[in-house]
Write a protein that holds these residues in place. Sequence first.
Motif, PDB file in Angstrom:
ATOM      1  N   GLU A  18       0.834  -1.208   0.000  1.00  0.00           N
ATOM      2  CA  GLU A  18       0.000   0.000   0.000  1.00  0.00           C
ATOM      3  C   GLU A  18       0.870   1.261   0.000  1.00  0.00           C
ATOM      4  O   GLU A  18       0.563   2.246  -0.662  1.00  0.00           O
ATOM      5  CB  GLU A  18      -0.926   0.025   1.220  1.00  0.00           C
ATOM      6  CG  GLU A  18      -1.770  -1.227   1.418  1.00  0.00           C
ATOM      7  CD  GLU A  18      -1.024  -2.311   2.178  1.00  0.00           C
ATOM      8  OE1 GLU A  18      -0.436  -2.040   3.234  1.00  0.00           O
ATOM      9  OE2 GLU A  18      -1.028  -3.445   1.672  1.00  0.00           O
ATOM     10  N   VAL A  22       1.407   4.258  -3.102  1.00  0.00           N
ATOM     11  CA  VAL A  22       1.265   5.708  -2.937  1.00  0.00           C
ATOM     12  C   VAL A  22       2.472   6.435  -3.536  1.00  0.00           C
ATOM     13  O   VAL A  22       2.327   7.438  -4.244  1.00  0.00           O
ATOM     14  CB  VAL A  22       1.099   6.070  -1.448  1.00  0.00           C
ATOM     15  CG1 VAL A  22       1.145   7.591  -1.264  1.00  0.00           C
ATOM     16  CG2 VAL A  22      -0.216   5.522  -0.914  1.00  0.00           C
ATOM     17  N   LYS A  51      -3.503  -1.158  -6.058  1.00  0.00           N
ATOM     18  CA  LYS A  51      -4.672  -0.561  -5.379  1.00  0.00           C
ATOM     19  C   LYS A  51      -5.888  -0.681  -6.289  1.00  0.00           C
ATOM     20  O   LYS A  51      -6.491   0.309  -6.703  1.00  0.00           O
ATOM     21  CB  LYS A  51      -4.375   0.903  -5.054  1.00  0.00           C
ATOM     22  CG  LYS A  51      -3.163   1.109  -4.163  1.00  0.00           C
ATOM     23  CD  LYS A  51      -3.477   0.912  -2.688  1.00  0.00           C
ATOM     24  CE  LYS A  51      -4.152   2.116  -2.095  1.00  0.00           C
ATOM     25  NZ  LYS A  51      -4.316   1.988  -0.626  1.00  0.00           N
ATOM     26  N   LYS A  52      -6.253  -1.925  -6.599  1.00  0.00           N
ATOM     27  CA  LYS A  52      -7.290  -2.184  -7.592  1.00  0.00           C
ATOM     28  C   LYS A  52      -8.640  -1.587  -7.226  1.00  0.00           C
ATOM     29  O   LYS A  52      -9.442  -1.282  -8.107  1.00  0.00           O
ATOM     30  CB  LYS A  52      -7.435  -3.687  -7.790  1.00  0.00           C
ATOM     31  CG  LYS A  52      -6.263  -4.342  -8.499  1.00  0.00           C
ATOM     32  CD  LYS A  52      -6.501  -5.821  -8.704  1.00  0.00           C
ATOM     33  CE  LYS A  52      -5.342  -6.471  -9.438  1.00  0.00           C
ATOM     34  NZ  LYS A  52      -5.544  -7.929  -9.637  1.00  0.00           N
ATOM     35  N   ASP A  53      -8.908  -1.450  -5.954  1.00  0.00           N
ATOM     36  CA  ASP A  53     -10.231  -0.968  -5.536  1.00  0.00           C
ATOM     37  C   ASP A  53     -10.227   0.505  -5.143  1.00  0.00           C
ATOM     38  O   ASP A  53     -11.152   0.983  -4.491  1.00  0.00           O
ATOM     39  CB  ASP A  53     -10.736  -1.817  -4.358  1.00  0.00           C
ATOM     40  CG  ASP A  53     -10.940  -3.273  -4.755  1.00  0.00           C
ATOM     41  OD1 ASP A  53     -11.379  -3.509  -5.895  1.00  0.00           O
ATOM     42  OD2 ASP A  53     -10.639  -4.159  -3.933  1.00  0.00           O
ATOM     43  N   THR A  54      -9.188   1.228  -5.553  1.00  0.00           N
ATOM     44  CA  THR A  54      -9.107   2.658  -5.246  1.00  0.00           C
ATOM     45  C   THR A  54      -9.225   3.448  -6.545  1.00  0.00           C
ATOM     46  O   THR A  54      -8.294   3.458  -7.348  1.00  0.00           O
ATOM     47  CB  THR A  54      -7.772   2.981  -4.546  1.00  0.00           C
ATOM     48  OG1 THR A  54      -7.619   2.132  -3.405  1.00  0.00           O
ATOM     49  CG2 THR A  54      -7.746   4.439  -4.089  1.00  0.00           C
ATOM     50  N   ARG A  56      -9.064   6.536  -7.401  1.00  0.00           N
ATOM     51  CA  ARG A  56      -8.113   7.620  -7.650  1.00  0.00           C
ATOM     52  C   ARG A  56      -6.886   7.106  -8.406  1.00  0.00           C
ATOM     53  O   ARG A  56      -6.319   7.807  -9.249  1.00  0.00           O
ATOM     54  CB  ARG A  56      -7.673   8.224  -6.308  1.00  0.00           C
ATOM     55  CG  ARG A  56      -6.714   9.379  -6.415  1.00  0.00           C
ATOM     56  CD  ARG A  56      -7.345  10.610  -6.981  1.00  0.00           C
ATOM     57  NE  ARG A  56      -8.456  11.088  -6.179  1.00  0.00           N
ATOM     58  CZ  ARG A  56      -9.306  12.023  -6.556  1.00  0.00           C
ATOM     59  NH1 ARG A  56      -9.178  12.571  -7.758  1.00  0.00           N
ATOM     60  NH2 ARG A  56     -10.297  12.417  -5.772  1.00  0.00           N
ATOM     61  N   PHE A  57      -6.504   5.864  -8.129  1.00  0.00           N
ATOM     62  CA  PHE A  57      -5.321   5.295  -8.778  1.00  0.00           C
ATOM     63  C   PHE A  57      -5.614   4.941 -10.235  1.00  0.00           C
ATOM     64  O   PHE A  57      -4.769   5.128 -11.108  1.00  0.00           O
ATOM     65  CB  PHE A  57      -4.830   4.078  -7.992  1.00  0.00           C
ATOM     66  CG  PHE A  57      -4.105   4.434  -6.725  1.00  0.00           C
ATOM     67  CD1 PHE A  57      -2.738   4.253  -6.616  1.00  0.00           C
ATOM     68  CD2 PHE A  57      -4.782   4.976  -5.637  1.00  0.00           C
ATOM     69  CE1 PHE A  57      -2.051   4.585  -5.455  1.00  0.00           C
ATOM     70  CE2 PHE A  57      -4.117   5.320  -4.473  1.00  0.00           C
ATOM     71  CZ  PHE A  57      -2.748   5.135  -4.380  1.00  0.00           C
ATOM     72  N   TYR A  85     -17.033   2.631 -11.835  1.00  0.00           N
ATOM     73  CA  TYR A  85     -17.386   3.380 -10.635  1.00  0.00           C
ATOM     74  C   TYR A  85     -18.610   4.286 -10.746  1.00  0.00           C
ATOM     75  O   TYR A  85     -19.061   4.819  -9.720  1.00  0.00           O
ATOM     76  CB  TYR A  85     -16.191   4.231 -10.193  1.00  0.00           C
ATOM     77  CG  TYR A  85     -15.007   3.421  -9.741  1.00  0.00           C
ATOM     78  CD1 TYR A  85     -15.020   2.764  -8.522  1.00  0.00           C
ATOM     79  CD2 TYR A  85     -13.865   3.311 -10.540  1.00  0.00           C
ATOM     80  CE1 TYR A  85     -13.929   2.010  -8.099  1.00  0.00           C
ATOM     81  CE2 TYR A  85     -12.770   2.570 -10.134  1.00  0.00           C
ATOM     82  CZ  TYR A  85     -12.815   1.918  -8.911  1.00  0.00           C
ATOM     83  OH  TYR A  85     -11.733   1.173  -8.494  1.00  0.00           O
ATOM     84  N   SER A  91     -18.768   6.279  -1.435  1.00  0.00           N
ATOM     85  CA  SER A  91     -17.936   7.262  -0.735  1.00  0.00           C
ATOM     86  C   SER A  91     -17.855   8.550  -1.534  1.00  0.00           C
ATOM     87  O   SER A  91     -18.048   8.568  -2.752  1.00  0.00           O
ATOM     88  CB  SER A  91     -16.527   6.704  -0.507  1.00  0.00           C
ATOM     89  OG  SER A  91     -15.800   6.678  -1.727  1.00  0.00           O
ATOM     90  N   GLU A  93     -15.129  10.144  -2.108  1.00  0.00           N
ATOM     91  CA  GLU A  93     -13.962  10.085  -2.983  1.00  0.00           C
ATOM     92  C   GLU A  93     -14.332   9.466  -4.331  1.00  0.00           C
ATOM     93  O   GLU A  93     -13.909   9.957  -5.381  1.00  0.00           O
ATOM     94  CB  GLU A  93     -12.839   9.272  -2.349  1.00  0.00           C
ATOM     95  CG  GLU A  93     -11.599   9.202  -3.238  1.00  0.00           C
ATOM     96  CD  GLU A  93     -10.506   8.313  -2.679  1.00  0.00           C
ATOM     97  OE1 GLU A  93      -9.465   8.217  -3.343  1.00  0.00           O
ATOM     98  OE2 GLU A  93     -10.702   7.716  -1.610  1.00  0.00           O
ATOM     99  N   VAL A  94     -15.120   8.410  -4.301  1.00  0.00           N
ATOM    100  CA  VAL A  94     -15.542   7.771  -5.547  1.00  0.00           C
ATOM    101  C   VAL A  94     -16.314   8.757  -6.409  1.00  0.00           C
ATOM    102  O   VAL A  94     -16.087   8.871  -7.620  1.00  0.00           O
ATOM    103  CB  VAL A  94     -16.396   6.518  -5.271  1.00  0.00           C
ATOM    104  CG1 VAL A  94     -17.017   5.989  -6.569  1.00  0.00           C
ATOM    105  CG2 VAL A  94     -15.558   5.421  -4.631  1.00  0.00           C
TER     106      VAL A  94
END
Length: 251
Positions: A18, A22, A51-54, A56-57, A85, A91, A93-94
């Motif tokens: 993780e 970043v 970070k497959k489930d984030t 922003r990435f 998404y 969230s 962020e999403v």
Amino acid sequence: AEAIKVFRRGAERKAKPEEAAVFLFYLAGSLEMAGQTDAALDAARKAAEQKKDTPRFANRVAWILYHAKRYAEADRAYREVLAKYASDYGSAEVRQVVREARLALSNLAVIAGKMPEAEQWLEEVLDEFPDDVSAQNDLGYLWADQAKHLDRAHGMIRNAVEKEPDNAAYRDSLGWVLFRKGKISEALAELEKAARAEPDPTVLEHLGDAYRAAGQPEKAKQSWGKAVEAYRKSHEDQKANNTQQKIKSLP
């Protein structure tokens, strides 16, 4: 260059996945700003894989392609983000990532000359974020540029300027919609402010148009000339040629 060194050290040291992701995320941004697009994409894709489930990435890859003017690839990448998404309301962020993707897709549609599609993306942003001044300005500008819905466009752009009075892009939009409405003296005042704050080629071209409409041909030529130079520097040759033709049209 210094940021690249720092982020690369962070990504290469033995750390949790993780944490490495970043560092790779920020390394990708730094590499792209340094003009190293392929290396930036490599770092961004490694970060997204970790970070497959984030969202922003995933969005970082699309942004790099957009910034590098690889527009067809950027369009596909942003659409992939939305496919994954757009229906996720889990969230804030999403939702922000979805918003950014739609704004970018609107810009890409403009570049491709697909104005109805560009408007649709902005309308989708405003459906979810009705007070989003960026989308209000962009949609108002598109309408003004096509000389339609001018009163609505004026209201949305005026609201954006009131919220962010130092934003030169919004000030340019306000000047442009006033120009389209035939309010030349008001348009000139706004466009002159925008040009002083940010001598963007589009702003300079608009200012030249307003000077011509106000019966000030020498000032129009001067502003258009600066616009031509700025367009050339940003490799927008067609826009430069079109603006050059305006100069030639004046005695």
